[in-house]
Design a protein around this motif. Sequence first.
Motif, PDB file in Angstrom:
ATOM      1  N   ILE A  71       0.524  -1.464   0.089  1.00 15.38           N
ATOM      2  CA  ILE A  71       0.443   0.291   0.044  1.00 15.38           C
ATOM      3  C   ILE A  71       1.049   1.307   0.073  1.00 15.38           C
ATOM      4  O   ILE A  71       0.392   2.512  -0.720  1.00 15.38           O
ATOM      5  CB  ILE A  71      -0.742   0.241   1.268  1.00 15.38           C
ATOM      6  CG1 ILE A  71      -2.028  -1.184   1.090  1.00 15.38           C
ATOM      7  CG2 ILE A  71      -1.933   1.446   1.134  1.00 15.38           C
ATOM      8  CD1 ILE A  71      -2.912  -0.857   2.211  1.00 15.38           C
ATOM      9  N   GLY A  75      -0.621   2.351  -3.026  1.00 21.66           N
ATOM     10  CA  GLY A  75      -1.920   2.428  -2.400  1.00 21.66           C
ATOM     11  C   GLY A  75      -2.906   0.948  -2.810  1.00 21.66           C
ATOM     12  O   GLY A  75      -2.209  -0.107  -2.716  1.00 21.66           O
ATOM     13  N   TYR A  76      -3.948   1.368  -3.349  1.00 22.39           N
ATOM     14  CA  TYR A  76      -4.905   0.380  -2.806  1.00 22.39           C
ATOM     15  C   TYR A  76      -5.269  -0.853  -4.349  1.00 22.39           C
ATOM     16  O   TYR A  76      -5.824  -0.288  -4.220  1.00 22.39           O
ATOM     17  CB  TYR A  76      -6.260   0.534  -2.080  1.00 22.39           C
ATOM     18  CG  TYR A  76      -6.651   0.811  -0.811  1.00 22.39           C
ATOM     19  CD1 TYR A  76      -5.685   0.456  -0.143  1.00 22.39           C
ATOM     20  CD2 TYR A  76      -6.597   2.193  -0.479  1.00 22.39           C
ATOM     21  CE1 TYR A  76      -5.541   0.620   1.740  1.00 22.39           C
ATOM     22  CE2 TYR A  76      -6.033   3.272   1.286  1.00 22.39           C
ATOM     23  CZ  TYR A  76      -5.810   2.334   1.782  1.00 22.39           C
ATOM     24  OH  TYR A  76      -5.926   2.731   3.796  1.00 22.39           O
ATOM     25  N   PRO A  86      -5.147   3.172   6.678  1.00 17.87           N
ATOM     26  CA  PRO A  86      -4.191   4.182   5.797  1.00 17.87           C
ATOM     27  C   PRO A  86      -2.829   5.521   6.663  1.00 17.87           C
ATOM     28  O   PRO A  86      -1.279   5.210   6.071  1.00 17.87           O
ATOM     29  CB  PRO A  86      -4.690   5.694   4.645  1.00 17.87           C
ATOM     30  CG  PRO A  86      -5.903   5.643   5.594  1.00 17.87           C
ATOM     31  CD  PRO A  86      -6.213   4.830   6.477  1.00 17.87           C
ATOM     32  N   LEU A  90       0.947   5.218   4.703  1.00 16.62           N
ATOM     33  CA  LEU A  90       1.607   6.897   4.610  1.00 16.62           C
ATOM     34  C   LEU A  90       2.467   6.935   4.974  1.00 16.62           C
ATOM     35  O   LEU A  90       3.431   7.715   4.642  1.00 16.62           O
ATOM     36  CB  LEU A  90       0.015   7.737   5.206  1.00 16.62           C
ATOM     37  CG  LEU A  90      -0.271   9.095   4.557  1.00 16.62           C
ATOM     38  CD1 LEU A  90       1.135   8.870   2.915  1.00 16.62           C
ATOM     39  CD2 LEU A  90      -1.202   9.770   5.113  1.00 16.62           C
ATOM     40  N   ARG A  93       5.439   5.348   3.381  1.00 16.61           N
ATOM     41  CA  ARG A  93       5.903   6.036   2.538  1.00 16.61           C
ATOM     42  C   ARG A  93       6.131   7.367   2.706  1.00 16.61           C
ATOM     43  O   ARG A  93       7.402   7.702   2.207  1.00 16.61           O
ATOM     44  CB  ARG A  93       4.784   6.282   1.742  1.00 16.61           C
ATOM     45  CG  ARG A  93       4.612   6.893   0.206  1.00 16.61           C
ATOM     46  CD  ARG A  93       3.503   6.843  -0.526  1.00 16.61           C
ATOM     47  NE  ARG A  93       3.474   7.304  -1.966  1.00 16.61           N
ATOM     48  CZ  ARG A  93       2.988   7.433  -2.736  1.00 16.61           C
ATOM     49  NH1 ARG A  93       1.394   6.068  -2.401  1.00 16.61           N
ATOM     50  NH2 ARG A  93       3.197   7.395  -3.931  1.00 16.61           N
TER      51      ARG A  93
END
Length: 379
Positions: A71, A75-76, A86, A90, A93
């Motif tokens: 993810i 992402g999804y 998330p 996040l 990331r």
Amino acid sequence: MSTSGTRVASRRPGRPSRRRAQTTADARLVVQAWFGTRLVIFFIAAWVMVYDHRSASDVFGNWDVVHYLGIAANGYAEANSIAFFPGWPLLVRLAATTGVPALVVGILLALVASGFATAALYRLGGAPAAIAWLLAPTAVFTVVPYTEAVFCAAAFWAWERATAKQWGAAAVLAAVAASVRVSGVFLIAALAVLALTQAGAVRDRGRRLLWLAIPVAVVAAYLGYLYVVTGSWTAWLDAQEAGWARGFAWPWESLKHTLAVLEPGAYADHPEWHWVFLAEIISMAVGLLVTIVCLVRRRWGEATWVGLQVVAFGTSYWFMSVNRAVLLWFPLWTELGRLVPTKGRPPAWRAALIGVVVVVALVVQAAWAWLFYTGRWAS
């Protein structure tokens, strides 16, 4: 009289000094326990890498780590990945933009977060509570890139700030926790109960509840996003059921399905499932006991925090991931901390007993880390 007065005067400055010395000693012991338990868990990782000829990514990147890092990178994009909130991907990331590999970033963030969670438990229940949490069987999940460490750090400090009546800070920390995993919903409910039962005027209670609009908005924003993407308000629940068999079941059905794993010959190709799912049942019993203890002690918010999770796990297809959720139950660790005397030197038999408990805890912790690192089911 002057002699007596001199004696009293000489004692008074010593008492704060002794308290400071004890506080320093307790804090040092907690830090040592943090380093020691992290060292044990990393030693098992190194042993698996050398003995089984595995890479670091093979050892640290098992199970849900694949989903979180996926993810964070894409992402999804995968089916049912929306089951993961998330916040953690996040964060990984953003930190990985420094050029450090995402897996390494996740491990470092988990280590730091586990330190903050330990500090919060130290504030909530003293050194014994913090050390008990560090010795938890499933502590490996506070080292690898899972959500447990960062969630515990945010949730524990949210509770600490709320009990100190610093509700603005508590709400922001609860919002962080709610962005990371669905357990944040239970945290919001527990904080709402605490807001209503904490001493103060009616106006004060209303103000506390208003602060909780911040974490509620975080959860609502994610559910709204899922509705826009999927067109369904139950998209998160659907993903849980499709990907992890977490559909609704009555408590007796959930227990029946869990006991079926323990039957002779069941899942013979996964022998570790037997005792891991047995531990799930024990964890459920512990959660129920902690809830009852909190209710008896009239600690309504803490009873809500643990009790809602017990209900949620008890109405799923089977008891799964309860062993990891135990890490989130700070009332359990504070209660365990109460069992350890903090004043005076304990008798030899008690010190020996504590030593045996610590050694056994470390052995179980190492075995659980081995399960995860070798790709076996570890809850």
